[in-house]
Design an enzyme around this catalytic site. Sequence first.
Site, short mmCIF file in Angstrom:
data_model
loop_
_atom_site.label_atom_id
_atom_site.label_comp_id
_atom_site.label_asym_id
_atom_site.label_seq_id
_atom_site.Cartn_x
_atom_site.Cartn_y
_atom_site.Cartn_z
N SER A 154 -30.68 -30.84 25.20
CA SER A 154 -29.28 -30.58 25.56
C SER A 154 -29.18 -30.41 27.06
CB SER A 154 -28.80 -29.31 24.86
OG SER A 154 -27.55 -28.89 25.35
N TYR A 167 -29.47 -20.46 23.34
CA TYR A 167 -29.66 -21.85 22.93
C TYR A 167 -30.28 -22.66 24.07
CZ TYR A 167 -28.46 -26.54 21.24
OH TYR A 167 -28.52 -27.86 20.83
#
Length: 250
Positions: A154, A167
Amino acid sequence: MAEAAAAGRAYRGSMDTTRTAIVTGASRGLGLALARGLAAQGWDLVVDARDESALRAAHATFAVLGRTTAIAGDVADPDHRRALIAAAERTGRLDVLVNNASALGPSPLPPLADLDPADLEAVLRTNLVAPLALIQEALPLLAAASGRVLNVTSDAAVEGYEGWGGYGASKAGLEQLSNVLAAEQPGLRVYWVDPGDMRTQMHQDAFPGEDISDRPPPEESVPGLLALIEGDHPSGRYQARALARAGVAG
């Protein structure tokens, strides 16, 4: 059932070369879109997700008789990981391992000052520890096929977005793990790939109550992933949609 199995074997026997991929988190979003893309290219698939009913429903949309195995379970569970590898072994090979399954953590996303360490540990187990453990289980099969590992990461791994600390840390760890794996396993191709913003349930969970309809569907990231899986790119970090655009331009 015997007739169905025989039909599946006959179909497999008609293929000049079979290729096998494990795709985790394949009941929705990017994992489902990629599994459909690989199935359309004739790949043998081993797919998983935690929700068995959702996995079965998704599996029915891309399965080819005798060539796709769906196994419900959690990638953080060692027994489940072994079951995935055993299913790949039954196909005779493993060419690609796609670590796509991910956990977002608490929703709404808390700032680091309020992030419960137990929640961070849970995210790390799914997003960092489980991919490494699955890679370790898969290495003998991957090495035999000069295979590929594709770890979905990501932009939160490299950008400082408020609320994305847990995250993002897990994905940053996965990126460095991938980087080191590429150095340690020169016989494999190792890719860590940012798929870009997508209109998925995880993204919606990150922004509860907000309209995310302007985000592109995960299918727009699949051509870039397929370019890595079926192309000749060296190990490294890639952006899926940049690869897709380059393919169109080429």
